[in-house]
Scaffold this motif. Sequence first.
Motif, PDB file in Angstrom:
ATOM      1  N   ILE A  88     -42.838-165.676 -44.444  1.00  0.00           N
ATOM      2  CA  ILE A  88     -42.356-166.030 -43.117  1.00  0.00           C
ATOM      3  C   ILE A  88     -40.942-166.587 -43.240  1.00  0.00           C
ATOM      4  N   ASN A  89     -40.084-166.142 -42.360  1.00  0.00           N
ATOM      5  CA  ASN A  89     -38.694-166.550 -42.325  1.00  0.00           C
ATOM      6  C   ASN A  89     -38.597-168.030 -41.925  1.00  0.00           C
ATOM      7  N   ASP A  90     -37.822-168.816 -42.670  1.00  0.00           N
ATOM      8  CA  ASP A  90     -37.637-170.231 -42.347  1.00  0.00           C
ATOM      9  C   ASP A  90     -37.015-170.424 -40.969  1.00  0.00           C
ATOM     10  N   ALA A  95     -36.848-172.566 -35.357  1.00  0.00           N
ATOM     11  CA  ALA A  95     -36.869-172.229 -33.937  1.00  0.00           C
ATOM     12  C   ALA A  95     -38.059-172.867 -33.234  1.00  0.00           C
ATOM     13  N   MET A  96     -39.213-172.844 -33.869  1.00  0.00           N
ATOM     14  CA  MET A  96     -40.421-173.354 -33.235  1.00  0.00           C
ATOM     15  C   MET A  96     -40.533-174.877 -33.304  1.00  0.00           C
ATOM     16  N   SER A  97     -39.626-175.528 -34.035  1.00  0.00           N
ATOM     17  CA  SER A  97     -39.693-176.982 -34.165  1.00  0.00           C
ATOM     18  C   SER A  97     -39.179-177.708 -32.923  1.00  0.00           C
ATOM     19  N   ASP A 101     -33.296-159.299 -26.763  1.00  0.00           N
ATOM     20  CA  ASP A 101     -32.627-159.185 -25.473  1.00  0.00           C
ATOM     21  C   ASP A 101     -32.192-157.752 -25.243  1.00  0.00           C
ATOM     22  N   GLN A 102     -32.126-157.399 -23.971  1.00  0.00           N
ATOM     23  CA  GLN A 102     -31.738-156.041 -23.595  1.00  0.00           C
ATOM     24  C   GLN A 102     -30.952-156.103 -22.297  1.00  0.00           C
ATOM     25  N   ARG A 103     -29.814-155.435 -22.290  1.00  0.00           N
ATOM     26  CA  ARG A 103     -29.004-155.397 -21.078  1.00  0.00           C
ATOM     27  C   ARG A 103     -29.650-154.439 -20.081  1.00  0.00           C
ATOM     28  N   GLU A 104     -29.835-154.959 -18.860  1.00  0.00           N
ATOM     29  CA  GLU A 104     -30.347-154.149 -17.761  1.00  0.00           C
ATOM     30  C   GLU A 104     -29.401-154.341 -16.588  1.00  0.00           C
ATOM     31  N   GLY A 105     -28.483-153.391 -16.428  1.00  0.00           N
ATOM     32  CA  GLY A 105     -27.453-153.524 -15.399  1.00  0.00           C
ATOM     33  C   GLY A 105     -26.510-154.644 -15.773  1.00  0.00           C
ATOM     34  N   THR A 106     -26.352-155.608 -14.868  1.00  0.00           N
ATOM     35  CA  THR A 106     -25.456-156.737 -15.134  1.00  0.00           C
ATOM     36  C   THR A 106     -26.190-157.914 -15.769  1.00  0.00           C
ATOM     37  N   TYR A 107     -27.484-157.773 -16.004  1.00  0.00           N
ATOM     38  CA  TYR A 107     -28.286-158.861 -16.557  1.00  0.00           C
ATOM     39  C   TYR A 107     -28.692-158.582 -17.996  1.00  0.00           C
ATOM     40  N   VAL A 108     -28.945-159.653 -18.717  1.00  0.00           N
ATOM     41  CA  VAL A 108     -29.564-159.559 -20.034  1.00  0.00           C
ATOM     42  C   VAL A 108     -30.972-160.122 -19.874  1.00  0.00           C
ATOM     43  N   VAL A 109     -31.956-159.308 -20.222  1.00  0.00           N
ATOM     44  CA  VAL A 109     -33.355-159.697 -20.076  1.00  0.00           C
ATOM     45  C   VAL A 109     -33.907-160.037 -21.460  1.00  0.00           C
ATOM     46  N   TYR A 110     -34.589-161.164 -21.533  1.00  0.00           N
ATOM     47  CA  TYR A 110     -35.171-161.640 -22.786  1.00  0.00           C
ATOM     48  C   TYR A 110     -36.670-161.389 -22.778  1.00  0.00           C
ATOM     49  N   ARG A 111     -37.162-160.925 -23.932  1.00  0.00           N
ATOM     50  CA  ARG A 111     -38.585-160.651 -24.109  1.00  0.00           C
ATOM     51  C   ARG A 111     -39.032-161.229 -25.440  1.00  0.00           C
ATOM     52  N   LEU A 112     -40.317-161.556 -25.512  1.00  0.00           N
ATOM     53  CA  LEU A 112     -40.871-161.984 -26.784  1.00  0.00           C
ATOM     54  C   LEU A 112     -40.942-160.825 -27.748  1.00  0.00           C
ATOM     55  N   ASN A 113     -40.694-161.098 -29.004  1.00  0.00           N
ATOM     56  CA  ASN A 113     -40.940-160.136 -30.068  1.00  0.00           C
ATOM     57  C   ASN A 113     -42.328-160.481 -30.600  1.00  0.00           C
ATOM     58  N   THR A 114     -43.331-159.929 -29.961  1.00  0.00           N
ATOM     59  CA  THR A 114     -44.706-160.344 -30.232  1.00  0.00           C
ATOM     60  C   THR A 114     -45.138-160.071 -31.666  1.00  0.00           C
ATOM     61  N   SER A 115     -44.583-159.058 -32.308  1.00  0.00           N
ATOM     62  CA  SER A 115     -44.997-158.773 -33.685  1.00  0.00           C
ATOM     63  C   SER A 115     -44.586-159.907 -34.626  1.00  0.00           C
ATOM     64  N   VAL A 116     -43.414-160.513 -34.407  1.00  0.00           N
ATOM     65  CA  VAL A 116     -42.984-161.637 -35.244  1.00  0.00           C
ATOM     66  C   VAL A 116     -43.845-162.863 -34.946  1.00  0.00           C
ATOM     67  N   ILE A 117     -44.127-163.102 -33.685  1.00  0.00           N
ATOM     68  CA  ILE A 117     -44.968-164.247 -33.322  1.00  0.00           C
ATOM     69  C   ILE A 117     -46.371-164.079 -33.887  1.00  0.00           C
ATOM     70  N   GLN A 118     -46.920-162.880 -33.787  1.00  0.00           N
ATOM     71  CA  GLN A 118     -48.253-162.629 -34.349  1.00  0.00           C
ATOM     72  C   GLN A 118     -48.254-162.815 -35.860  1.00  0.00           C
ATOM     73  N   GLY A 119     -47.199-162.362 -36.514  1.00  0.00           N
ATOM     74  CA  GLY A 119     -47.088-162.531 -37.959  1.00  0.00           C
ATOM     75  C   GLY A 119     -47.016-163.990 -38.351  1.00  0.00           C
ATOM     76  N   TRP A 120     -46.254-164.775 -37.579  1.00  0.00           N
ATOM     77  CA  TRP A 120     -46.117-166.203 -37.847  1.00  0.00           C
ATOM     78  C   TRP A 120     -47.458-166.906 -37.649  1.00  0.00           C
TER      79      TRP A 120
END
Length: 96
Positions: free
Chosen positions: A2-4, A9-11, A58-77
Amino acid sequence: MINDKVFKAMSDPTRRKIIELLKERPMTAGEIASHFKHAQPTVSRHLNVLKNADLVVDQREGTYVVYRLNTSVIQGWLSWLLDKFGGGSSNEQDEE
């Protein structure tokens, strides 16, 4: 391994709250910031820490940047935490 950066981040309670918010749905930085008393730049710094730990994408959608969970990293952690500190594997529980 697991990446330190994930542990760093979770602290922080603000970053954990951001994770909880994104668990419900993807959001823009402004939507996330509306849940905090912090200024927008502070929330953006927290988002960058989460991105650097690969917990959020994050992913640009038009003029916005939308943030999403990277569930595979969270599940791994979470899997790593359970394996190291969860008190046993499912195989041990099956033997009882």
